[in-house]
Design a protein around this motif. Structure first.
Motif, PDB file in Angstrom:
ATOM      1  N   VAL A 108       3.453   0.497   5.617  1.00 32.48           N
ATOM      2  CA  VAL A 108       4.616  -0.345   6.421  1.00 32.48           C
ATOM      3  C   VAL A 108       5.378  -1.235   5.242  1.00 32.48           C
ATOM      4  CG1 VAL A 108       4.823  -1.636   8.025  1.00 32.48           C
ATOM      5  CG2 VAL A 108       2.948  -0.452   7.779  1.00 32.48           C
ATOM      6  N   ARG A 109       6.117  -1.384   5.460  1.00 32.52           N
ATOM      7  CA  ARG A 109       7.093  -2.302   4.784  1.00 32.52           C
ATOM      8  C   ARG A 109       7.583  -3.349   6.192  1.00 32.52           C
ATOM      9  NH1 ARG A 109       9.452  -1.699   0.444  1.00 32.52           N
ATOM     10  NH2 ARG A 109       9.200   0.024   0.423  1.00 32.52           N
ATOM     11  N   ASP A 110       7.322  -4.547   5.278  1.00 35.16           N
ATOM     12  CA  ASP A 110       7.573  -5.383   6.402  1.00 35.16           C
ATOM     13  C   ASP A 110       8.992  -6.307   6.620  1.00 35.16           C
ATOM     14  OD1 ASP A 110       7.382  -7.302   3.923  1.00 35.16           O
ATOM     15  OD2 ASP A 110       5.478  -8.210   4.471  1.00 35.16           O
ATOM     16  N   SER A 111       9.266  -7.117   7.260  1.00 34.20           N
ATOM     17  CA  SER A 111      10.643  -7.552   7.360  1.00 34.20           C
ATOM     18  C   SER A 111      11.517  -8.532   6.156  1.00 34.20           C
ATOM     19  CB  SER A 111      11.246  -8.902   8.225  1.00 34.20           C
ATOM     20  OG  SER A 111      10.097  -9.763   7.835  1.00 34.20           O
ATOM     21  N   ARG A 112      10.774  -9.047   4.723  1.00 30.68           N
ATOM     22  CA  ARG A 112      10.541  -9.834   3.854  1.00 30.68           C
ATOM     23  C   ARG A 112      11.009  -8.350   2.760  1.00 30.68           C
ATOM     24  NH1 ARG A 112       9.910 -15.016   3.414  1.00 30.68           N
ATOM     25  NH2 ARG A 112       8.675 -15.834   5.323  1.00 30.68           N
ATOM     26  N   GLY A 113      10.318  -7.212   2.799  1.00 35.35           N
ATOM     27  CA  GLY A 113      10.699  -6.412   2.323  1.00 35.35           C
ATOM     28  C   GLY A 113       9.556  -5.535   1.016  1.00 35.35           C
ATOM     29  N   VAL A 114       8.433  -6.037   2.003  1.00 39.17           N
ATOM     30  CA  VAL A 114       6.879  -5.696   1.169  1.00 39.17           C
ATOM     31  C   VAL A 114       6.639  -4.752   1.480  1.00 39.17           C
ATOM     32  CG1 VAL A 114       4.857  -7.042   0.887  1.00 39.17           C
ATOM     33  CG2 VAL A 114       6.812  -8.698   1.106  1.00 39.17           C
ATOM     34  N   LEU A 115       6.087  -3.717   0.812  1.00 40.69           N
ATOM     35  CA  LEU A 115       5.310  -2.348   1.230  1.00 40.69           C
ATOM     36  C   LEU A 115       3.292  -2.850   1.166  1.00 40.69           C
ATOM     37  CD1 LEU A 115       5.776   0.185   1.968  1.00 40.69           C
ATOM     38  CD2 LEU A 115       5.716   0.742  -0.511  1.00 40.69           C
ATOM     39  N   TRP A 116       3.025  -2.250   2.451  1.00 37.41           N
ATOM     40  CA  TRP A 116       1.788  -2.261   2.826  1.00 37.41           C
ATOM     41  C   TRP A 116       1.160  -1.275   2.715  1.00 37.41           C
ATOM     42  CZ3 TRP A 116      -0.605  -7.068   3.812  1.00 37.41           C
ATOM     43  CH2 TRP A 116       0.587  -8.637   3.457  1.00 37.41           C
ATOM     44  N   TYR A 117       0.015  -1.231   2.138  1.00 37.34           N
ATOM     45  CA  TYR A 117      -0.992  -0.032   1.772  1.00 37.34           C
ATOM     46  C   TYR A 117      -1.826  -0.182   2.858  1.00 37.34           C
ATOM     47  CZ  TYR A 117       1.940   1.808  -1.971  1.00 37.34           C
ATOM     48  OH  TYR A 117       3.414   2.934  -2.415  1.00 37.34           O
ATOM     49  N   ILE A 118      -2.032   0.404   4.128  1.00 39.19           N
ATOM     50  CA  ILE A 118      -3.286   0.292   4.938  1.00 39.19           C
ATOM     51  C   ILE A 118      -3.651   1.159   4.774  1.00 39.19           C
ATOM     52  CG2 ILE A 118      -3.679  -1.306   7.359  1.00 39.19           C
ATOM     53  CD1 ILE A 118      -0.980  -1.335   7.581  1.00 39.19           C
ATOM     54  N   ARG A 119      -5.172   0.644   5.248  1.00 39.12           N
ATOM     55  CA  ARG A 119      -6.244   1.889   5.006  1.00 39.12           C
ATOM     56  C   ARG A 119      -6.235   2.315   6.313  1.00 39.12           C
ATOM     57  NH1 ARG A 119     -11.682  -0.329   1.809  1.00 39.12           N
ATOM     58  NH2 ARG A 119     -12.212   1.249   4.101  1.00 39.12           N
ATOM     59  N   ASN A 120      -6.320   4.245   7.041  1.00 40.05           N
ATOM     60  CA  ASN A 120      -6.768   4.037   8.235  1.00 40.05           C
ATOM     61  C   ASN A 120      -7.494   3.136   8.945  1.00 40.05           C
ATOM     62  OD1 ASN A 120      -4.036   5.155   8.344  1.00 40.05           O
ATOM     63  ND2 ASN A 120      -4.858   6.837   7.876  1.00 40.05           N
ATOM     64  N   GLY A 121      -8.659   3.477   8.752  1.00 35.67           N
ATOM     65  CA  GLY A 121     -10.210   3.223   8.853  1.00 35.67           C
ATOM     66  C   GLY A 121     -10.287   1.526   9.030  1.00 35.67           C
ATOM     67  N   GLU A 122      -9.329   0.494   8.527  1.00 41.15           N
ATOM     68  CA  GLU A 122      -8.913  -0.196   8.744  1.00 41.15           C
ATOM     69  C   GLU A 122      -8.177  -1.661   9.522  1.00 41.15           C
ATOM     70  OE1 GLU A 122     -11.485  -2.612   6.847  1.00 41.15           O
ATOM     71  OE2 GLU A 122     -11.965  -0.879   6.322  1.00 41.15           O
ATOM     72  N   ILE A 123      -7.468  -0.291  10.256  1.00 38.57           N
ATOM     73  CA  ILE A 123      -6.829  -0.813  11.415  1.00 38.57           C
ATOM     74  C   ILE A 123      -7.476  -0.515  12.985  1.00 38.57           C
ATOM     75  CG2 ILE A 123      -5.051   0.127  13.193  1.00 38.57           C
ATOM     76  CD1 ILE A 123      -3.698   1.686  10.627  1.00 38.57           C
ATOM     77  N   VAL A 124      -7.954  -2.039  13.300  1.00 35.92           N
ATOM     78  CA  VAL A 124      -8.374  -2.462  14.989  1.00 35.92           C
ATOM     79  C   VAL A 124      -7.938  -2.479  16.095  1.00 35.92           C
ATOM     80  CG1 VAL A 124     -10.244  -3.294  15.435  1.00 35.92           C
ATOM     81  CG2 VAL A 124     -10.135  -4.108  13.290  1.00 35.92           C
ATOM     82  N   ARG A 125      -6.145  -3.018  15.793  1.00 36.70           N
ATOM     83  CA  ARG A 125      -4.909  -2.559  16.812  1.00 36.70           C
ATOM     84  C   ARG A 125      -3.532  -2.614  16.150  1.00 36.70           C
ATOM     85  NH1 ARG A 125      -1.933  -7.022  16.609  1.00 36.70           N
ATOM     86  NH2 ARG A 125      -2.842  -8.699  15.644  1.00 36.70           N
TER      87      ARG A 125
END
Length: 333
Positions: A181-198
């Motif tokens: 996911v790339r936020d509004s500041r241009g930072v690219l976030w790598y998120i593990r699917n198992g850590e996504i709660v909502r």
């Protein structure tokens, strides 16, 4: 066959055994591999046809998510959502990989059995190794399972604006283990699917625009009429007419504080047009207040100084106290 030839003394025993090892066993192994490849090809073809029909607009109703089973127009039927295609391709890739792993594993065990290996200790060892890997890679298995269900449920896709907790932005890629996911500041976030709660998806279905404008202490009816006219003008504009699902509505006074009242305006729009409509409505409402002169009256009502004159009861004779050297009227000299 070789045993019958040996018993009948047709050929020597060593010739029969050699023929079995050099001819019959390779033929059986080749037949096992050929059948396995055929089964794999048939399963892959079935999965590919299923995912291809899923990615088209005319997919079977049984395979559609519940939110997509509503009747669509001919114009909408020609539109193929990119998210559905990517979702179908990802699920098909996972299913094909799973089928290949199962088929190749069974083929390898059958071939080893043809070579005379005792499969019972091998299967027991594989079970122990599998249990050990399961305990050691719990997070990986959790991520894979969460990613698979995320794809099956179509929670979000590439291009969606989502809120995943700490990361909020546009989804750039979706995998079985990682979502970026790339936020509004241009930072690219790598998120593990198992850590996504909502997951808060801002790009599916419709969106609601909510605008609160303080009006100070001017007439609320006059302000509502001005804002309603400006909002309707934006909704009827050709550039924004298709972006509104429902006409905008000025609901009236939302809050009342010491600084005055606040008028709320709402509008139901398409998900992709929420930001555009919100900015356009803010501009139109602000200009409407300025053009009608309400903006100056609002500022004057909010900045007007409060009267510093104390109330009449404060200076009454019963509450006033004489200063030193002063006497009340009618008192002793």
């Amino acid at each position: 066959m070789c045993k019958w030839l040996t018993d009948q003394n047709v050929v020597p025993e060593w010739v029969a055994q050699g023929g079995y090892v050099l001819i019959l066993k390779p033929v059986r192994i080749i037949a096992i591999i050929a059948i396995a490849m055929l089964i794999r090809w048939l399963l892959h073809r079935t999965i590919s046809r299923l995912t291809a029909s899923t990615s088209r607009a005319a997919m079977p109703a049984l395979l559609k998510p519940l939110k997509e089973r509503a009747d669509v127009t001919a114009e909408d039927a020609q539109y193929i959502p990119e998210r559905r295609r990517q979702r179908a391709e990802a699920i098909g890739s996972v299913l094909r990989s799973f089928v290949s792993a199962v088929v190749f594993t069974m083929t390898a065990l059958l071939v080893l059995g043809e070579f005379g290996f005792n499969l019972a200790p091998l299967l027991a060892s594989a079970g122990i190794v599998g249990v050990a890997l399961g305990f050691g890679a719990q997070s990986l298995v959790k991520d894979l399972i969460a990613g698979l269900f995320m794809l099956l449920e179509d929670q979000y896709g590439v291009g969606d604006t989502v809120d995943l907790g700490e990361a909020t932005g546009v989804v750039e890629s979706v995998g079985l283990r990682i979502t970026t996911v790339r936020d509004s500041r241009g930072v690219l976030w790598y998120i593990r699917n198992g850590e996504i709660v909502r997951v808060g998806n801002k790009s599916q279905g419709w969106a609601m625009v909510v605008i609160d404008i303080p009006i100070g202490f001017v007439s609320s009816e006059e302000a509502v009429a001005v804002l309603k006219e400006a909002a309707d003008a934006v909704a009827e504009h050709p550039d924004h007419q298709t972006e509104f699902i429902e006409p905008p509505d000025v609901v009236g006074v939302e809050t009342l504080t010491v600084d005055g009242a606040t008028i709320r305006t709402i509008a139901k729009t398409t998900a992709d047009s929420q930001v555009t409509v919100q900015r356009e409505l803010r501009r139109a409402l602000t200009e409407a207040l300025e053009n009608t002169g309400l903006s100056g009256r609002i500022a004057a009502s909010r900045l007007a100084p409060r009267s510093a004159t104390p109330p009449a009861w404060h200076n009454g004779p019963e509450n006033s106290s004489p200063s030193m050297g002063e006497q009340r009227p009618g008192g002793p000299a």
